[in-house]
Scaffold this motif. Structure first.
Motif, PDB file in Angstrom:
ATOM      1  N   ALA A  99      41.852  -9.982  47.765  1.00 34.81           N
ATOM      2  CA  ALA A  99      42.115  -9.177  49.619  1.00 34.81           C
ATOM      3  C   ALA A  99      43.918  -8.883  47.636  1.00 34.81           C
ATOM      4  O   ALA A  99      44.424  -7.780  48.468  1.00 34.81           O
ATOM      5  N   LEU A 100      45.043  -9.839  47.255  1.00 36.45           N
ATOM      6  CA  LEU A 100      45.626  -9.339  46.415  1.00 36.45           C
ATOM      7  C   LEU A 100      45.277  -8.665  45.719  1.00 36.45           C
ATOM      8  O   LEU A 100      46.201  -7.483  45.511  1.00 36.45           O
ATOM      9  N   ILE A 101      44.219  -8.862  45.387  1.00 34.91           N
ATOM     10  CA  ILE A 101      43.452  -7.436  44.138  1.00 34.91           C
ATOM     11  C   ILE A 101      43.117  -6.100  44.596  1.00 34.91           C
ATOM     12  O   ILE A 101      43.741  -5.273  44.189  1.00 34.91           O
ATOM     13  N   GLY A 102      42.835  -6.195  45.886  1.00 36.80           N
ATOM     14  CA  GLY A 102      42.475  -4.734  46.183  1.00 36.80           C
ATOM     15  C   GLY A 102      43.669  -4.118  46.371  1.00 36.80           C
ATOM     16  O   GLY A 102      43.554  -2.734  47.866  1.00 36.80           O
ATOM     17  N   THR A 107      47.857   0.739  45.715  1.00 32.60           N
ATOM     18  CA  THR A 107      48.685   0.820  45.633  1.00 32.60           C
ATOM     19  C   THR A 107      48.949   1.163  44.601  1.00 32.60           C
ATOM     20  O   THR A 107      50.068   1.203  43.811  1.00 32.60           O
ATOM     21  N   THR A 108      48.384   0.607  43.620  1.00 34.61           N
ATOM     22  CA  THR A 108      48.563   1.065  41.745  1.00 34.61           C
ATOM     23  C   THR A 108      49.545   0.506  41.083  1.00 34.61           C
ATOM     24  O   THR A 108      50.678   0.168  40.031  1.00 34.61           O
ATOM     25  N   ASN A 109      49.692  -1.045  41.476  1.00 33.77           N
ATOM     26  CA  ASN A 109      50.434  -2.200  41.537  1.00 33.77           C
ATOM     27  C   ASN A 109      50.060  -3.176  40.351  1.00 33.77           C
ATOM     28  O   ASN A 109      49.194  -3.820  40.695  1.00 33.77           O
ATOM     29  N   VAL A 115      48.373  -9.756  38.283  1.00 28.99           N
ATOM     30  CA  VAL A 115      48.929 -11.511  39.144  1.00 28.99           C
ATOM     31  C   VAL A 115      46.924 -12.097  40.049  1.00 28.99           C
ATOM     32  O   VAL A 115      46.791 -13.229  40.105  1.00 28.99           O
ATOM     33  N   GLY A 116      47.269 -10.861  40.427  1.00 32.36           N
ATOM     34  CA  GLY A 116      45.442 -11.461  41.157  1.00 32.36           C
ATOM     35  C   GLY A 116      43.794 -12.032  40.522  1.00 32.36           C
ATOM     36  O   GLY A 116      43.193 -12.640  41.040  1.00 32.36           O
ATOM     37  N   ALA A 117      44.107 -11.456  39.461  1.00 32.66           N
ATOM     38  CA  ALA A 117      43.125 -12.059  38.743  1.00 32.66           C
ATOM     39  C   ALA A 117      43.238 -12.824  37.888  1.00 32.66           C
ATOM     40  O   ALA A 117      42.836 -13.838  38.138  1.00 32.66           O
TER      41      ALA A 117
END
Length: 138
Positions: A99-102, A107-109, A115-117
């Motif tokens: 969900a963090l990656i999504g 939001t193109t961050n 960090v999510g990966a």
């Protein structure tokens, strides 16, 4: 596994056929073909082809399951199916990482995608190694 392979092979034929029909009908109804839909359906057909091929190869290597023959009874499939961790929190952490990656991609961050990966890799490692380290180890 033969039933699963057959299911995905039928889906492959359906998606490739539907993409051809969709391409022809969208080309006839407007000035040109709507390529996004055609490409999406062709790629979906390719994915089902990959899964069906995998199931076909696996079906050759495993013993016949009750699902693979017509005269099977319900009790033929009884018994232990495998080990499933009853109290693992790692799947929730993996879902939160995904969900963090999504959210980061939406939001193109891109720094947050990284960090999510890292979080996904860490949580998958935690799930895989859950019973090989710590007090639960036999």
């Amino acid at each position: 596994m033969k039933i699963e392979a057959r299911l995905f092979e039928v889906l492959t034929v359906f998606f490739f056929g539907a993409s051809i029909i969709y391409g022809i009908s969208s080309g006839l109804s407007s000035k040109n073909v709507e390529w996004v839909g055609v490409t999406g359906m062709v790629m979906t057909g390719g994915l089902t082809l990959i899964i069906g091929t995998y199931f076909r190869f696996v079906a050759r290597r495993v013993d016949i399951r009750p699902e693979d023959y017509e005269e099977a009874e319900v009790e033929d499939g009884a018994g232990e199916l495998g080990f499933f961790s009853p109290g693992s929190w790692w799947p929730i952490a993996m879902a939160a990482s995904a969900a963090l990656i999504g959210v980061a991609m939406a939001t193109t961050n891109f720094w947050l995608v990284a960090v999510g990966a890292v979080a996904i890799i860490a949580t998958v490692g935690g799930l895989v190694m859950e019973y090989h380290v710590g007090p639960e180890k036999h």
